[in-house]
Design an enzyme around this catalytic site. Sequence first.
Site, mmCIF file in Angstrom:
data_model
loop_
_atom_site.group_PDB
_atom_site.id
_atom_site.type_symbol
_atom_site.label_atom_id
_atom_site.label_comp_id
_atom_site.label_asym_id
_atom_site.label_seq_id
_atom_site.Cartn_x
_atom_site.Cartn_y
_atom_site.Cartn_z
ATOM 1 N N ASN A 7 0.860 -1.191 0.000
ATOM 2 C CA ASN A 7 0.000 0.000 0.000
ATOM 3 C C ASN A 7 0.901 1.248 0.000
ATOM 4 O OD1 ASN A 7 -1.382 2.293 1.098
ATOM 5 N ND2 ASN A 7 -3.059 0.948 1.666
ATOM 6 N N ASP A 9 -0.086 4.477 -0.180
ATOM 7 C CA ASP A 9 -0.792 5.725 0.173
ATOM 8 C C ASP A 9 0.141 6.767 0.789
ATOM 9 O OD1 ASP A 9 -3.131 4.502 -0.577
ATOM 10 O OD2 ASP A 9 -3.890 4.227 1.462
ATOM 11 N N HIS A 10 1.028 6.298 1.678
ATOM 12 C CA HIS A 10 1.798 7.284 2.448
ATOM 13 C C HIS A 10 2.978 7.868 1.680
ATOM 14 C CE1 HIS A 10 -0.982 6.984 5.576
ATOM 15 N NE2 HIS A 10 -0.786 5.690 5.732
ATOM 16 N N HIS A 43 -5.622 3.569 -1.605
ATOM 17 C CA HIS A 43 -6.949 3.939 -1.104
ATOM 18 C C HIS A 43 -7.277 5.318 -1.657
ATOM 19 C CE1 HIS A 43 -9.655 4.530 2.740
ATOM 20 N NE2 HIS A 43 -10.308 4.732 1.607
ATOM 21 N N ARG A 45 -9.342 8.065 -1.199
ATOM 22 C CA ARG A 45 -10.282 8.590 -0.202
ATOM 23 C C ARG A 45 -11.122 9.697 -0.813
ATOM 24 N NH1 ARG A 45 -8.850 7.109 5.338
ATOM 25 N NH2 ARG A 45 -10.516 8.527 5.883
ATOM 26 N N ARG A 49 -6.951 12.952 0.358
ATOM 27 C CA ARG A 49 -5.866 13.471 1.202
ATOM 28 C C ARG A 49 -4.500 12.934 0.790
ATOM 29 N NH1 ARG A 49 -7.182 10.577 6.934
ATOM 30 N NH2 ARG A 49 -9.147 11.634 6.599
ATOM 31 N N GLU A 70 -8.683 0.407 -2.864
ATOM 32 C CA GLU A 70 -9.548 0.492 -1.683
ATOM 33 C C GLU A 70 -10.416 1.729 -1.828
ATOM 34 O OE1 GLU A 70 -6.946 0.857 1.631
ATOM 35 O OE2 GLU A 70 -6.211 -1.182 1.473
ATOM 36 N N THR A 101 -8.230 4.165 8.318
ATOM 37 C CA THR A 101 -9.471 3.391 8.364
ATOM 38 C C THR A 101 -9.621 2.758 9.747
ATOM 39 O OG1 THR A 101 -8.962 2.867 6.083
ATOM 40 C CG2 THR A 101 -10.795 1.681 7.076
ATOM 41 N N GLU A 151 -11.204 -9.036 3.374
ATOM 42 C CA GLU A 151 -9.955 -8.655 4.034
ATOM 43 C C GLU A 151 -10.289 -8.453 5.497
ATOM 44 O OE1 GLU A 151 -7.350 -5.775 2.225
ATOM 45 O OE2 GLU A 151 -6.655 -5.099 4.189
ATOM 46 N N HIS A 191 -3.962 -4.070 8.000
ATOM 47 C CA HIS A 191 -4.062 -2.904 8.898
ATOM 48 C C HIS A 191 -3.158 -3.040 10.114
ATOM 49 C CE1 HIS A 191 -5.370 0.832 10.574
ATOM 50 N NE2 HIS A 191 -5.931 1.080 9.404
#
Length: 244
Positions: A7, A9-10, A43, A45, A49, A70, A101, A151, A191
């Site tokens: 993932n 995202d960051h 993800h 969102r 963001r 996601e 999440t 998941e 997660h």
Amino acid sequence: MIRLGVNIDHVATLRQARRGQEPDPVAAAVLALLADADGITVHLREDRRHIQDRDVHLLRPVVPHHFNLEMAAVEAVTDMACLVKPDQVTLVPERREELTTEGGLDIITHQLPIGRAIERLHAAGIAVSLFIDPEENQVAMAHKLGVAAIEIQTARYSEARTAQEIDLQLATLRRATACALALKLHVHMGHGLNYHNVQAVAAIPGVEEFNIGHSIVSRAVLVGMERAVREMKAAIQQGYEERP
Ligand code: PXP
């Protein structure tokens, strides 16, 4: 074999801190794939963001398989998913004020909108996974909704601190997995998983996929720090040597 969906995202979180162009999550995806990631997860969102629409469009041709999007079960993002056609959509809950999440999707309470999103995604040829808490009634509902995979939300396990609590949460994950396997659902986990707590979950028979982000991006920042600083020192030195 267990798949690892990285993932990213960051990586986008860092880019959005300056609203600039780097670091580019698409470049991070390519590097993750070169390092043997089995897939890429992002993800999208509603508040955008971190991951942007542009990222999702560019990632599709760059990630040849196991591109996992996601998203919340809302119409506008479902429209986009149907257009981009990731290999898999994982439906997740989403509240604007949350940091990440929190908790799984309550597919019993939100059965109708989730069912509608699943129908549309399936019609577009996209596999659907549901991000749910490790509870038998949620697993049973996932089966009823006709998805291929779930998941299981591992936050409660990841946040457990005492040996007793960790064992308890692991037992919960094992029970939910067994329940899903009995219903012929594929089981993914994600997660809060990191380099220390992932092993015990990977040991659960039947788990096929992990989606892990924060711990990988955090480690990438640290293991890359020395090289990044040396390269900046060299760049400064180069200018310095060109002084008249
Ligand atoms: N799986 C799902 C469904 C998520 O929502 C997230 C967080 O975006 C992850 C996995 C990755 O979690 P983490 O960043 O803590 O590894």
